[in-house]
Design a protein around this motif. Structure first.
Motif, PDB file in Angstrom:
ATOM      1  N   THR A 147      -6.409  13.364  -8.059  1.00 55.15           N
ATOM      2  CA  THR A 147      -6.613  12.218  -7.171  1.00 55.15           C
ATOM      3  C   THR A 147      -7.008  12.621  -5.752  1.00 55.15           C
ATOM      4  O   THR A 147      -7.192  11.759  -4.894  1.00 55.15           O
ATOM      5  CB  THR A 147      -5.338  11.359  -7.093  1.00 55.15           C
ATOM      6  OG1 THR A 147      -4.255  12.158  -6.591  1.00 55.15           O
ATOM      7  CG2 THR A 147      -4.973  10.795  -8.458  1.00 55.15           C
ATOM      8  N   GLY A 148      -7.131  13.925  -5.474  1.00 55.52           N
ATOM      9  CA  GLY A 148      -7.645  14.378  -4.197  1.00 55.52           C
ATOM     10  C   GLY A 148      -6.670  14.349  -3.042  1.00 55.52           C
ATOM     11  O   GLY A 148      -7.082  14.359  -1.877  1.00 55.52           O
ATOM     12  N   ILE A 149      -5.358  14.342  -3.326  1.00 58.96           N
ATOM     13  CA  ILE A 149      -4.370  14.392  -2.249  1.00 58.96           C
ATOM     14  C   ILE A 149      -3.847  15.825  -2.120  1.00 58.96           C
ATOM     15  O   ILE A 149      -4.367  16.743  -2.746  1.00 58.96           O
ATOM     16  CB  ILE A 149      -3.220  13.384  -2.483  1.00 58.96           C
ATOM     17  CG1 ILE A 149      -2.412  13.750  -3.736  1.00 58.96           C
ATOM     18  CG2 ILE A 149      -3.770  11.961  -2.593  1.00 58.96           C
ATOM     19  CD1 ILE A 149      -1.115  12.981  -3.876  1.00 58.96           C
ATOM     20  N   THR A 150      -2.818  16.022  -1.298  1.00 57.51           N
ATOM     21  CA  THR A 150      -2.218  17.339  -1.138  1.00 57.51           C
ATOM     22  C   THR A 150      -0.811  17.336  -1.727  1.00 57.51           C
ATOM     23  O   THR A 150      -0.166  16.282  -1.806  1.00 57.51           O
ATOM     24  CB  THR A 150      -2.120  17.754   0.340  1.00 57.51           C
ATOM     25  OG1 THR A 150      -1.239  16.849   1.013  1.00 57.51           O
ATOM     26  CG2 THR A 150      -3.473  17.727   1.001  1.00 57.51           C
ATOM     27  N   SER A 151      -0.342  18.517  -2.122  1.00 53.35           N
ATOM     28  CA  SER A 151       1.028  18.620  -2.626  1.00 53.35           C
ATOM     29  C   SER A 151       1.499  20.056  -2.491  1.00 53.35           C
ATOM     30  O   SER A 151       0.696  20.986  -2.404  1.00 53.35           O
ATOM     31  CB  SER A 151       1.121  18.173  -4.090  1.00 53.35           C
ATOM     32  OG  SER A 151       0.409  19.058  -4.934  1.00 53.35           O
ATOM     33  N   LEU A 152       2.818  20.212  -2.489  1.00 49.66           N
ATOM     34  CA  LEU A 152       3.423  21.536  -2.342  1.00 49.66           C
ATOM     35  C   LEU A 152       4.538  21.721  -3.352  1.00 49.66           C
ATOM     36  O   LEU A 152       5.486  20.936  -3.403  1.00 49.66           O
ATOM     37  CB  LEU A 152       3.990  21.703  -0.929  1.00 49.66           C
ATOM     38  CG  LEU A 152       4.770  23.001  -0.651  1.00 49.66           C
ATOM     39  CD1 LEU A 152       3.845  24.214  -0.725  1.00 49.66           C
ATOM     40  CD2 LEU A 152       5.452  22.931   0.718  1.00 49.66           C
ATOM     41  N   LYS A 153       4.412  22.772  -4.170  1.00 54.10           N
ATOM     42  CA  LYS A 153       5.523  23.255  -4.985  1.00 54.10           C
ATOM     43  C   LYS A 153       6.038  24.501  -4.284  1.00 54.10           C
ATOM     44  O   LYS A 153       5.399  25.548  -4.310  1.00 54.10           O
ATOM     45  CB  LYS A 153       5.072  23.595  -6.403  1.00 54.10           C
ATOM     46  CG  LYS A 153       6.214  24.058  -7.301  1.00 54.10           C
ATOM     47  CD  LYS A 153       5.738  24.834  -8.500  1.00 54.10           C
ATOM     48  CE  LYS A 153       5.470  26.282  -8.209  1.00 54.10           C
ATOM     49  NZ  LYS A 153       6.649  27.065  -7.771  1.00 54.10           N
ATOM     50  N   ALA A 154       7.150  24.361  -3.604  1.00 56.01           N
ATOM     51  CA  ALA A 154       7.697  25.493  -2.867  1.00 56.01           C
ATOM     52  C   ALA A 154       8.295  26.512  -3.834  1.00 56.01           C
ATOM     53  O   ALA A 154       8.369  26.301  -5.048  1.00 56.01           O
ATOM     54  CB  ALA A 154       8.751  25.008  -1.878  1.00 56.01           C
ATOM     55  N   THR A 155       8.721  27.632  -3.292  1.00 50.48           N
ATOM     56  CA  THR A 155       9.418  28.643  -4.085  1.00 50.48           C
ATOM     57  C   THR A 155      10.553  27.999  -4.873  1.00 50.48           C
ATOM     58  O   THR A 155      11.250  27.109  -4.372  1.00 50.48           O
ATOM     59  CB  THR A 155      10.000  29.723  -3.152  1.00 50.48           C
ATOM     60  OG1 THR A 155       8.942  30.282  -2.372  1.00 50.48           O
ATOM     61  CG2 THR A 155      10.687  30.824  -3.945  1.00 50.48           C
ATOM     62  N   HIS A 156      10.738  28.462  -6.092  1.00 48.31           N
ATOM     63  CA  HIS A 156      11.792  27.879  -6.917  1.00 48.31           C
ATOM     64  C   HIS A 156      13.144  27.945  -6.211  1.00 48.31           C
ATOM     65  O   HIS A 156      13.542  28.995  -5.694  1.00 48.31           O
ATOM     66  CB  HIS A 156      11.896  28.613  -8.258  1.00 48.31           C
ATOM     67  CG  HIS A 156      12.897  27.986  -9.174  1.00 48.31           C
ATOM     68  ND1 HIS A 156      14.118  28.555  -9.438  1.00 48.31           N
ATOM     69  CD2 HIS A 156      12.870  26.813  -9.860  1.00 48.31           C
ATOM     70  CE1 HIS A 156      14.796  27.775 -10.263  1.00 48.31           C
ATOM     71  NE2 HIS A 156      14.055  26.709 -10.528  1.00 48.31           N
ATOM     72  N   GLY A 157      13.833  26.803  -6.156  1.00 52.23           N
ATOM     73  CA  GLY A 157      15.132  26.729  -5.519  1.00 52.23           C
ATOM     74  C   GLY A 157      15.098  26.322  -4.062  1.00 52.23           C
ATOM     75  O   GLY A 157      16.143  26.004  -3.490  1.00 52.23           O
ATOM     76  N   ARG A 158      13.936  26.338  -3.440  1.00 50.33           N
ATOM     77  CA  ARG A 158      13.841  25.947  -2.033  1.00 50.33           C
ATOM     78  C   ARG A 158      14.364  24.540  -1.799  1.00 50.33           C
ATOM     79  O   ARG A 158      15.053  24.270  -0.812  1.00 50.33           O
ATOM     80  CB  ARG A 158      12.391  26.004  -1.571  1.00 50.33           C
ATOM     81  CG  ARG A 158      11.913  27.339  -1.120  1.00 50.33           C
ATOM     82  CD  ARG A 158      12.551  27.754   0.190  1.00 50.33           C
ATOM     83  NE  ARG A 158      11.567  28.348   1.088  1.00 50.33           N
ATOM     84  CZ  ARG A 158      11.867  28.875   2.245  1.00 50.33           C
ATOM     85  NH1 ARG A 158      13.124  28.890   2.656  1.00 50.33           N
ATOM     86  NH2 ARG A 158      10.934  29.388   3.006  1.00 50.33           N
ATOM     87  N   VAL A 159      13.989  23.620  -2.676  1.00 48.06           N
ATOM     88  CA  VAL A 159      14.415  22.223  -2.569  1.00 48.06           C
ATOM     89  C   VAL A 159      15.346  21.930  -3.740  1.00 48.06           C
ATOM     90  O   VAL A 159      14.959  22.088  -4.901  1.00 48.06           O
ATOM     91  CB  VAL A 159      13.214  21.265  -2.598  1.00 48.06           C
ATOM     92  CG1 VAL A 159      13.683  19.825  -2.391  1.00 48.06           C
ATOM     93  CG2 VAL A 159      12.184  21.655  -1.537  1.00 48.06           C
ATOM     94  N   PRO A 160      16.579  21.522  -3.493  1.00 42.47           N
ATOM     95  CA  PRO A 160      17.527  21.288  -4.580  1.00 42.47           C
ATOM     96  C   PRO A 160      17.039  20.228  -5.567  1.00 42.47           C
ATOM     97  O   PRO A 160      16.424  19.232  -5.176  1.00 42.47           O
ATOM     98  CB  PRO A 160      18.791  20.810  -3.853  1.00 42.47           C
ATOM     99  CG  PRO A 160      18.669  21.343  -2.466  1.00 42.47           C
ATOM    100  CD  PRO A 160      17.198  21.318  -2.157  1.00 42.47           C
ATOM    101  N   MET A 161      17.327  20.474  -6.828  1.00 41.27           N
ATOM    102  CA  MET A 161      16.980  19.529  -7.900  1.00 41.27           C
ATOM    103  C   MET A 161      18.120  18.558  -8.195  1.00 41.27           C
ATOM    104  O   MET A 161      18.048  17.804  -9.166  1.00 41.27           O
ATOM    105  CB  MET A 161      16.628  20.302  -9.171  1.00 41.27           C
ATOM    106  CG  MET A 161      15.257  20.936  -9.165  1.00 41.27           C
ATOM    107  SD  MET A 161      13.925  19.727  -9.360  1.00 41.27           S
ATOM    108  CE  MET A 161      14.197  19.177 -11.055  1.00 41.27           C
ATOM    109  N   THR A 162      19.145  18.532  -7.390  1.00 35.40           N
ATOM    110  CA  THR A 162      20.297  17.663  -7.617  1.00 35.40           C
ATOM    111  C   THR A 162      19.857  16.198  -7.676  1.00 35.40           C
ATOM    112  O   THR A 162      19.150  15.718  -6.802  1.00 35.40           O
ATOM    113  CB  THR A 162      21.319  17.835  -6.475  1.00 35.40           C
ATOM    114  OG1 THR A 162      21.603  19.220  -6.319  1.00 35.40           O
ATOM    115  CG2 THR A 162      22.592  17.065  -6.767  1.00 35.40           C
ATOM    116  N   GLY A 163      20.282  15.528  -8.750  1.00 37.35           N
ATOM    117  CA  GLY A 163      19.950  14.118  -8.903  1.00 37.35           C
ATOM    118  C   GLY A 163      18.626  13.866  -9.588  1.00 37.35           C
ATOM    119  O   GLY A 163      18.076  12.757  -9.490  1.00 37.35           O
TER     120      GLY A 163
END
Length: 469
Positions: free
Chosen positions: A187-203
């Protein structure tokens, strides 16, 4: 309808709210109006959050009272419907979870709210967040705002479509193998998958296999990704994979004391790549070279020895299949869509193959470690082709016939290894569809790819393009 509001990025909206150029109520209402106008065609939004305008009025009062404002004060955001939102439906793309309303926000949602963001809507996804198209029995199929006959991707396809169509300036998606970066590319937008664990997956569900799942921001600008990442990163005391202190970064920062060393790679290692996509990757590499980076074509032998998609497939079935079996126990077949049925029907990986895949994953990590001992970043394709038509399961790419799982060929290595990756548009296909490139850095070096992405964004030949919908 005010396109200056619904096509502004979150950073600009926050600034306009702070300076009282516009009120949070106006901003939220503009996006609600946009949802009403275009979502019947796109079907990206599955739930509009009750009370968004009420929260916006409270945010407006805070501005007028001169209170201290968070970085996203008064700015609406949307969230993929696999991510828990307190008091708002979170149904995970399945009739099995129809009517489910969590009591507590996911950590990522709570952090955006703490910064002043206003939850606007939940967005569509494939059943259980598991496929490269966003389609399910509960809320149907999402369409690409650039071409309604094509997919906005999966599994965060509703989120990507909502942002691209101006229904939300900022959102949260999840990524198992492709699902934040691929939909952004379609769709031509931007996104970021940071290093695994950088952002908690809680919830967030599903969590299995935990070592491959990520949650990350999707947006209209690189500066929004940087802002969201700064708010989202850091341990929460619940996710054991999230342990790195919030402010730590191993990257070069925005002012390196030497030219950044950047390699670019199209083939081999990712499967076949369409020539238009390959040309866009090379164009992005040349643009960075013109901006002072040291840039050259590279190869990574580990990717040629062990095809990351094959490694991923052998590992994740053993870990994800039991989670699907538990969630669907006692449910009728009429409550299961094609991907849950497919997952449950897959044969178990033999222990021998599983152990060999584990060893291959370690070789891939070692191969990237060797690469990043000599380079600061890597440019690759995100997808091998631009957005495809709905329901296609087989593709001919650069003369080679492959199945749909090959769309993950360039993204899944970063899930297997945990490396950070950023998706940003830098081209357009002959059919007028967006083409993104993927920027990769070493572990915990998000600042490097955010810096390079900002350079590409400023030099982009397709900056500020929006779908005509």
């Amino acid at each position: 309808m005010n396109s200056d509001l619904f096509y502004s990025d979150a950073t600009k909206l926050a600034e306009m709210i702070r300076t009282r150029e516009v009120s949070p109520v106006e901003v939220v209402q503009a996006h609600l109006d946009r949802i009403a106008a275009v979502d019947p065609k796109v079907n990206a939004v599955v739930t509009v959050a009750d009370g968004a305008l009420e929260v916006a009025r409270a945010a407006e009062r805070a501005v007028l009272a001169g209170e201290e404002l968070g970085a996203l004060h008064g700015v609406p955001f949307s969230v993929k419907d696999s991510i828990d939102t307190a008091g708002v439906l979170t149904q995970r793309g399945s009739p099995i979870f129809k009517g489910r309303v969590p009591d507590i926000d996911a950590t990522s949602v709570a952090r955006l709210k703490k910064a002043g963001g206003i939850l606007l809507a939940k967005t569509n996804l494939p059943e259980f967040s598991y496929w490269i198209e966003s389609d399910n029995l509960l809320s149907g199929r999402s369409n690409n705002p650039w071409d309604l006959g094509r997919t906005p991707g999966g599994s965060s396809g509703g989120e990507s479509a909502a942002i691209a169509a101006g229904m939300s300036p900022l959102g949260l998606g999840t990524d198992l193998a492709i699902s934040v970066r691929g939909p952004a590319a379609q769709t031509g937008i931007t996104s970021l998958k940071a290093t695994h664990g950088r952002v908690p997956m809680t919830g967030i569900w599903p969590r299995a296999p935990r070592r491959f799942w990520h949650v990350g921001p999707m947006a209209r600008s690189v500066r929004d990704l940087a802002l969201a990442h700064s708010l989202l990163a850091g341990p929460d005391g619940a996710d054991g994979y999230s342990s790195v202190p919030r402010g730590f970064d191993a990257g070069t920062g925005a002012s390196p004391d030497r030219p950044l060393r950047v390699g670019w790679l199209v083939e081999p290692g990712f499967g076949p790549i369409d020539p238009e996509v390959a040309a866009t990757v090379q164009a992005a590499a040349e643009a960075l070279k013109g901006l002072g980076c040291f840039v050259e074509p590279v190869r990574i032998p580990a990717l040629e020895r062990d095809f990351a998609l094959d490694v991923f497939n052998r590992l994740h079935v053993m870990e994800m299949k039991p989670a699907f079996a538990e969630a669907t126990a006692g449910r009728g077949k009429d409550e299961l869509y094609k991907m849950a049925r497919t997952m449950l029907s897959l044969p178990d990986t033999s222990m021998k193959d599983y152990i060999e895949a584990e060893q291959a994953a370690e070789r891939l990590r070692d191969g990237y470690a060797d690469y990043f001992s000599r380079y600061d970043a890597l440019i690759t394709p995100v997808l091998p082709i631009p957005a495809h038509k709905h329901g296609v399961t087989q593709f001919t790419i650069n003369g080679q016939i492959v199945d749909a799982t090959y769309l993950q060929g360039a993204t899944v290595p970063l899930n297997v290894t945990g490396l950070p990756g950023l998706s940003i548009r830098f081209g357009t296909s002959q059919e007028g569809l967006p083409i993104n490139v993927q920027l990769v850095a070493s572990w915990l070096a998000e600042s490097t790819i955010l810096h390079l992405a900002a350079l590409l964004e400023a030099a982009s030949p397709v900056r500020d393009l929006h779908p005509n919908i």
